[in-house]
Motif scaffolding. Sequence first.
Motif, short mmCIF file in Angstrom:
data_model
loop_
_atom_site.label_atom_id
_atom_site.label_comp_id
_atom_site.label_asym_id
_atom_site.label_seq_id
_atom_site.Cartn_x
_atom_site.Cartn_y
_atom_site.Cartn_z
N PRO A 95 0.83 -1.51 0.20
CA PRO A 95 0.06 0.12 -0.38
C PRO A 95 0.65 1.50 0.20
CG PRO A 95 -0.69 -2.02 1.42
CD PRO A 95 -0.01 -2.22 1.20
N ASP A 96 2.58 1.15 0.18
CA ASP A 96 3.08 2.65 0.62
C ASP A 96 3.49 2.99 -0.86
OD1 ASP A 96 2.34 3.94 2.42
OD2 ASP A 96 4.34 2.31 4.01
N LEU A 97 3.15 1.86 -1.98
CA LEU A 97 3.94 2.52 -2.90
C LEU A 97 3.34 3.77 -3.41
CD1 LEU A 97 3.67 -0.83 -5.26
CD2 LEU A 97 5.59 0.53 -4.23
N ASP A 98 2.15 3.96 -2.86
CA ASP A 98 1.72 5.98 -3.02
C ASP A 98 2.38 6.93 -3.40
OD1 ASP A 98 0.21 4.86 -1.00
OD2 ASP A 98 -1.47 5.44 -1.76
N SER A 99 3.39 5.54 -1.83
CA SER A 99 3.43 7.08 -0.88
C SER A 99 4.54 8.65 -1.72
CB SER A 99 4.69 6.61 0.06
OG SER A 99 3.39 5.60 0.65
N GLU A 100 5.10 9.50 -0.46
CA GLU A 100 6.06 9.98 -1.73
C GLU A 100 7.40 9.35 -1.60
OE1 GLU A 100 4.74 10.55 1.10
OE2 GLU A 100 3.21 12.12 1.37
N THR A 101 8.28 10.00 -2.79
CA THR A 101 9.65 9.39 -2.86
C THR A 101 10.65 9.38 -1.93
OG1 THR A 101 10.84 11.56 -3.57
CG2 THR A 101 9.40 10.12 -5.44
N GLY A 102 11.47 8.34 -2.32
CA GLY A 102 12.23 7.94 -0.74
C GLY A 102 12.69 6.79 -0.78
N ARG A 103 13.98 6.52 0.47
CA ARG A 103 14.64 4.74 0.09
C ARG A 103 14.03 4.40 0.31
NH1 ARG A 103 20.05 3.90 3.02
NH2 ARG A 103 20.33 1.48 2.30
N PRO A 104 12.66 3.97 0.97
CA PRO A 104 11.91 2.91 1.45
C PRO A 104 11.29 2.57 0.24
CG PRO A 104 12.34 3.44 3.07
CD PRO A 104 13.21 5.15 2.38
#
Length: 239
Positions: free
Chosen positions: A47-56
Motif C-alpha cells: 500500500p505504500d507504493l503511492d507514498s512520497e519518494t524516498g529510499r524505502p
Amino acid sequence: MAGYKEHISVSGLLGIGYGTISSLIFGFTPTQGILAGVLTWIGGMLPDLDSETGRPIKELFSLTAAVASFVAMRSMIRKGADPDAAILMAVVTYAAVRYGGSTILGKFAVHRGMFHSIPALIIAGESVFLAYVSDSYAVKFLMAGGISLGFLSHLVLDEVYSVERKGVIIRLKRSSGSALKWFGKGLFGNAVAYAILLTLTYITLVESGVLIPPRQAAPTIQTPHPIQQASPFKTTKRY
C-alpha cells in the motif's frame, strides 16, 4: 499512521506464521510455505507504493519489480518459450515495473487514496492468483492469501495508529478511516480501481472454474429428410 519499520516487522512476522502453518498443518511443501511467507511480507509494504519518494519506496519498487520479472520468466519457460526470450521478458518486466510503474504512480496516485483500500487488497490477491503459475488451485490460493494477508495487516495497522490516546481521552486522528475503506475521495481513482477490480474478478472466477463464460452456440446443420434426399433425376416406372 504506522511507519515503514512497523509495517515490515508486522508483515514479516505474519509471513513466518503463515508459511509455517501452511507447511506443517495444511500439507504444502516447505518451499511453497516460504514463498507464501515472502509474499505476505511483501504485501505488508504494497500500500505504500503511492507514498512520497524516498529510499524505502525505491527499495519496495525494486523488490516488486524483481518478483514480477521472475514470475514472468517462469511463466514463459513453463509455456515452452525460448530461454533467451524468457530472460528478455524478465528484463523488460523489471524495467516496466521499476521505472514505468513508479513514474505513473508518481503522477496519478494520491497517498492514502485507493491504494489504501479494500478493493486494492482484493486486486493484489487476484493479481497473484492469476500470475502465479501452478497446476494446483490450492497453491495459487495459498500465494494469493499470503499477499492479501500482508496487505490487510498494513491497512489494519494504519487504522490502529490513527487512534490517539491522551490519558483517559481517546480521539481519532484525521487519518482515521482512510485505510480500511471501499471508496476514495476522487471519482477518477474510484472508477479506475473498480474497473480493474471487476475485470480481475471476472477473469479469476473463469480461471478457477467458478464461472463458465458464455460461448457462441455452434450453428446447427439441418439434414434433409430421407424422402427429400431422393435424386431429382430418378424416374418412376410406368405400367
